[in-house]
Design an enzyme around this catalytic site. Structure first.
Site, PDB file in Angstrom:
ATOM      1  N   LYS A 188       1.005  -1.085  -0.060  1.00  0.00           N
ATOM      2  CA  LYS A 188      -0.010   0.151  -0.079  1.00  0.00           C
ATOM      3  C   LYS A 188       0.942   1.345  -0.068  1.00  0.00           C
ATOM      4  CE  LYS A 188      -3.476   2.530   2.737  1.00  0.00           C
ATOM      5  NZ  LYS A 188      -4.621   2.691   3.951  1.00  0.00           N
ATOM      6  N   LYS A 241      -2.355  -1.559  -3.872  1.00  0.00           N
ATOM      7  CA  LYS A 241      -3.091  -0.404  -3.787  1.00  0.00           C
ATOM      8  C   LYS A 241      -2.337   0.957  -3.928  1.00  0.00           C
ATOM      9  CE  LYS A 241      -5.784   1.933  -0.178  1.00  0.00           C
ATOM     10  NZ  LYS A 241      -6.131   2.014   1.094  1.00  0.00           N
TER      11      LYS A 241
END
Ligand code: PBG
Length: 316
Positions: A188, A241
């Site tokens: 992330k 992400k």
């Protein structure tokens, strides 16, 4: 090459990547109250929903054949210790219980993080001006157990603390939730594309930023280390992400790791595309299908996307 592109039927036959509504996870925001549907300015079509409205939304998602939902909570009050995150009657815990009662077959994933619940908007315990790692793990473990107890099918830690997957696995097992899988937001990035989400979830950090825990957008090899560690610690699925600016990371994760791989087309991806769509600069339907196809082609097995309902309708 043009011979195989000459008709719709031929193009259909040789298409390498297909989308299925079952590949989509719809992110939803739930808030206290009844009958509340508070539109999120920066995310057209999305709203903070009280639990009763959330149930309606999820019944619709289920009828469209969407793979599942992921829940984010907006608590009544925030504090220094994120107590709303792991309270047994917290907003997400209430929502999960209602969903498991009313729409039992829908797969419910919960985002496990503290930023929506802390008064300062950071993802963990702040001391000496920075987020403290190991004390935060305790909150994450408690939150995961409380979500599982409420009936969550999967828990998805998104905080980016070191060692969280191991801590959560240990706590889930100790509480008897041996079969609750962990979907780790393994890679992330500290991305500008979370901007609209922070309005939606009311989780903007009150000082500083998240760069001491989320990844530097410049780094690819580091993503592989993050994923390896999460797998070692017991992650059942991994996630990358954001999605579109990080297709190279998705591709590399796909080639290296056999675990189910998700990608999150985040709020800023959705909102910037929507802005162009609303201006008439991009065609809505083709934008939705092309971006999701690209993420899938890069190697994602499933996609968290704010377009989940629209995409499912386009595919039906
Ligand atoms: C919680 C969390 C965030 C997102 C998912 N989980 C926000 C953040 O890290 O600031 C972003 C999702 C999106 O932008 O759609 N930490």
């Amino acid at each position: 090459m043009r011979r195989l592109r000459s008709s719709e039927a031929l193009r259909d036959l040789v298409r390498e990547t297909r989308l299925d509504p079952k590949d989509f996870i719809l992110p939803l925001f739930t808030c206290p109250g009844e009958g509340v549907r508070r539109p999120i300015n920066s995310m057209p079509g999305h709203a903070q929903l009280s639990v009763d409205k959330l149930v309606e939304e999820c019944a619709e998602a289920r009828s469209l054949g969407i793979g599942g939902v992921i829940l984010f909570g907006i608590p009544e009050t925030k504090d220094e210790t994120a107590s709303g995150a792991y309270a047994d009657d917290g907003i997400v815990q209430q929502a999960v219980r209602a969903l498991k009662r009313e729409v039992p077959k829908l797969l419910v994933m919960t985002d496990v993080c503290n930023c929506e619940y802390t008064s300062h908007g950071h993802c963990g315990l702040v001391a000496d001006g920075d987020v403290q790692n190991d004390c935060t793990l305790e909150w994450l473990a408690k939150t995961s157990v409380s979500h599982a107890r409420a009936g969550a099918d999967l828990v998805a830690p998104s905080d980016m603390m070191d060692g969280r997957v191991a801590a959560i696995r240990k706590a889930l097992d100790a509480a008897g939730f041996l079969n609750t899988p962990i979907v780790s937001y393994a890679a992330k990035y500290a991305s500008v594309f979370y901007g609209p989400f922070r309005e939606a979830a009311e989780s903007t950090p009150q000082f500083g930023d998240r760069r001491s825990y989320q990844m530097d957008p410049a780094n690819a090899r580091e993503a592989i280390r993050e994923i390896e560690l999460d797998i070692e610690e017991g992650a059942d699925m991994i996630m990358v992400k954001p999605a579109m600016p990080y297709l190279d990371i998705i591709r590399e994760a796909r080639e290296r790791f056999p675990l189910p791989l998700g990608a999150y087309q985040v709020s800023g991806e959705f909102s910037s595309l929507m802005a162009a769509i609303q201006n008439g600069w991009l065609d809505r339907d083709r934008t939705i299908l092309e971006t999701l196809t690209a993420i899938r082609r890069a190697g994602a097995d499933f996609m968290l996307t704010y377009f989940a309902k629209d995409a499912a309708r386009l595919l039906s």
